[in-house]
Motif scaffolding. Structure first.
Motif, PDB file in Angstrom:
ATOM      1  N   UNK A  89       0.833  -1.207   0.000  1.00  0.00           N
ATOM      2  CA  UNK A  89       0.000   0.000   0.000  1.00  0.00           C
ATOM      3  C   UNK A  89       0.870   1.261   0.000  1.00  0.00           C
ATOM      4  N   UNK A  90       1.954   1.240   0.749  1.00  0.00           N
ATOM      5  CA  UNK A  90       2.879   2.370   0.787  1.00  0.00           C
ATOM      6  C   UNK A  90       3.447   2.612  -0.609  1.00  0.00           C
ATOM      7  N   UNK A  91       3.861   1.549  -1.286  1.00  0.00           N
ATOM      8  CA  UNK A  91       4.418   1.654  -2.636  1.00  0.00           C
ATOM      9  C   UNK A  91       3.371   2.212  -3.593  1.00  0.00           C
ATOM     10  N   UNK A  92       2.159   1.668  -3.539  1.00  0.00           N
ATOM     11  CA  UNK A  92       1.085   2.144  -4.415  1.00  0.00           C
ATOM     12  C   UNK A  92       0.815   3.631  -4.193  1.00  0.00           C
ATOM     13  N   UNK A  93       0.768   4.051  -2.937  1.00  0.00           N
ATOM     14  CA  UNK A  93       0.528   5.462  -2.629  1.00  0.00           C
ATOM     15  C   UNK A  93       1.684   6.342  -3.105  1.00  0.00           C
ATOM     16  N   UNK A  94       2.914   5.850  -2.969  1.00  0.00           N
ATOM     17  CA  UNK A  94       4.061   6.625  -3.447  1.00  0.00           C
ATOM     18  C   UNK A  94       3.972   6.854  -4.954  1.00  0.00           C
ATOM     19  N   UNK A  95       3.583   5.833  -5.684  1.00  0.00           N
ATOM     20  CA  UNK A  95       3.476   5.960  -7.136  1.00  0.00           C
ATOM     21  C   UNK A  95       2.329   6.911  -7.487  1.00  0.00           C
ATOM     22  N   UNK A  96       1.187   6.722  -6.853  1.00  0.00           N
ATOM     23  CA  UNK A  96       0.018   7.569  -7.143  1.00  0.00           C
ATOM     24  C   UNK A  96       0.270   9.044  -6.805  1.00  0.00           C
ATOM     25  N   UNK A 144      12.043  16.024   3.992  1.00  0.00           N
ATOM     26  CA  UNK A 144      11.327  14.748   3.894  1.00  0.00           C
ATOM     27  C   UNK A 144      10.964  14.430   2.442  1.00  0.00           C
ATOM     28  N   UNK A 145      10.421  15.415   1.739  1.00  0.00           N
ATOM     29  CA  UNK A 145      10.030  15.197   0.344  1.00  0.00           C
ATOM     30  C   UNK A 145      11.244  14.961  -0.551  1.00  0.00           C
ATOM     31  N   UNK A 146      12.327  15.658  -0.280  1.00  0.00           N
ATOM     32  CA  UNK A 146      13.548  15.487  -1.073  1.00  0.00           C
ATOM     33  C   UNK A 146      14.127  14.088  -0.844  1.00  0.00           C
ATOM     34  N   UNK A 147      14.123  13.620   0.388  1.00  0.00           N
ATOM     35  CA  UNK A 147      14.608  12.270   0.687  1.00  0.00           C
ATOM     36  C   UNK A 147      13.735  11.222  -0.011  1.00  0.00           C
ATOM     37  N   UNK A 148      12.423  11.415   0.022  1.00  0.00           N
ATOM     38  CA  UNK A 148      11.517  10.484  -0.651  1.00  0.00           C
ATOM     39  C   UNK A 148      11.745  10.519  -2.161  1.00  0.00           C
ATOM     40  N   UNK A 149      11.964  11.711  -2.714  1.00  0.00           N
ATOM     41  CA  UNK A 149      12.209  11.847  -4.153  1.00  0.00           C
ATOM     42  C   UNK A 149      13.470  11.083  -4.560  1.00  0.00           C
ATOM     43  N   UNK A 165       3.170  10.674  -6.615  1.00  0.00           N
ATOM     44  CA  UNK A 165       4.471  11.162  -7.082  1.00  0.00           C
ATOM     45  C   UNK A 165       4.397  12.587  -7.630  1.00  0.00           C
ATOM     46  N   UNK A 166       3.507  12.836  -8.560  1.00  0.00           N
ATOM     47  CA  UNK A 166       3.416  14.160  -9.187  1.00  0.00           C
ATOM     48  C   UNK A 166       3.002  15.225  -8.179  1.00  0.00           C
ATOM     49  N   UNK A 179       3.589  15.172  -4.972  1.00  0.00           N
ATOM     50  CA  UNK A 179       4.729  15.414  -4.075  1.00  0.00           C
ATOM     51  C   UNK A 179       5.788  16.292  -4.737  1.00  0.00           C
ATOM     52  N   UNK A 180       6.007  16.105  -6.036  1.00  0.00           N
ATOM     53  CA  UNK A 180       6.970  16.951  -6.738  1.00  0.00           C
ATOM     54  C   UNK A 180       6.475  18.393  -6.811  1.00  0.00           C
ATOM     55  N   UNK A 181       5.174  18.561  -7.044  1.00  0.00           N
ATOM     56  CA  UNK A 181       4.592  19.909  -7.063  1.00  0.00           C
ATOM     57  C   UNK A 181       4.673  20.548  -5.677  1.00  0.00           C
ATOM     58  N   UNK A 182       4.438  19.761  -4.645  1.00  0.00           N
ATOM     59  CA  UNK A 182       4.523  20.275  -3.273  1.00  0.00           C
ATOM     60  C   UNK A 182       5.954  20.697  -2.944  1.00  0.00           C
ATOM     61  N   UNK A 183       6.922  19.918  -3.388  1.00  0.00           N
ATOM     62  CA  UNK A 183       8.325  20.254  -3.148  1.00  0.00           C
ATOM     63  C   UNK A 183       8.685  21.583  -3.802  1.00  0.00           C
ATOM     64  N   UNK A 184       8.227  21.772  -5.018  1.00  0.00           N
ATOM     65  CA  UNK A 184       8.480  23.032  -5.722  1.00  0.00           C
ATOM     66  C   UNK A 184       7.828  24.199  -4.982  1.00  0.00           C
ATOM     67  N   UNK A 185       6.600  24.009  -4.550  1.00  0.00           N
ATOM     68  CA  UNK A 185       5.882  25.048  -3.824  1.00  0.00           C
ATOM     69  C   UNK A 185       6.561  25.374  -2.494  1.00  0.00           C
TER      70      UNK A 185
END
Length: 146
Positions: A10-17, A77-82, A19-20, A22-28
Motif C-alpha cells: 500500500x505504501x508503494x502504491x501510494x508513493x506511485x500515485x 522529507x520530500x527530497x529524501x523520498x524523491x 508522485x506528481x 509530491x513533486x509539485x509540493x516540493x516546488x511550492x
C-alpha cells in the motif's frame, strides 16, 4: 518492531500515485522557503534598530522562525523520498515501469481497464498482467525498502 504491521504494498502504491503531487509540493515549498527567508521580519531579527523601526514583535519573528523550520523539515522529507523513489524507479525495467504507470498513475478508475490496456500492449492474458503487476510492485518495494 512495527514493520510487520506496515502494508508496504500500500505504501508503494501510494508513493506511485502521489508522485506528481509530491513533486509539485516540493516546488511550492521551495518557493515558500525563499519568501520566508527573504521576509523583512526575519531579516530584521539580525538588527535591533530595524526591528524597532518596523514595529515587528518578537512573536512575529518567532512565528517566522517556526514556519521556516517547518517548511525546511517538510522539504527535507520530500527530497529524501524523491531521491529514494528516483533510485528505485531507475532500476526497474521498462515493462515494470509501464505496468506500474498504467495501474497507478494514468487515472484509470477501473482495474479491468488497466488490465485491458496492458493485455493489448503486451499481448498477454489478464492473469499474466496481474502477475506482472504483483511482481513489479514487489520489486519496486524491495528496491525502496530492502
Amino acid at each position: 518492531m512495527f514493520d510487520k504491521y506496515i502494508n508496504f504494498n500500500r505504501v508503494v502504491e501510494d508513493m506511485i500515485r502521489n508522485r506528481e503531487d509530491n513533486l509539485a509540493a516540493l516546488k511550492s515549498l521551495k518557493e515558500q522557503y525563499e519568501e520566508i527567508v527573504n521576509d523583512e521580519g526575519l531579516k530584521s531579527a539580525q538588527s535591533d534598530k530595524v526591528h524597532v523601526q518596523k514595529g515587528i514583535t518578537n512573536d512575529a519573528i518567532i512565528n517566522l522562525i517556526i514556519q521556516k523550520e517547518t517548511v525546511e523539515k517538510r522539504m527535507e522529507d520530500l527530497e529524501a523520498e524523491r531521491k529514494l523513489y528516483d533510485h528505485a524507479w531507475q532500476n526497474l525495467t521498462g515493462e515494470e515501469k509501464r505496468v506500474l504507470q498504467v495501474f497507478y498513475t494514468m487515472g484509470i478508475k477501473k482495474r479491468q481497464d488497466a488490465v485491458d490496456i496492458l493485455c493489448e500492449e503486451l499481448e498477454r492474458e489478464p492473469a499474466t498482467i496481474y502477475r506482472k503487476k504483483d511482481e513489479a510492485v514487489s520489486r519496486f518495494k524491495k528496491l525502496l525498502f530492502g
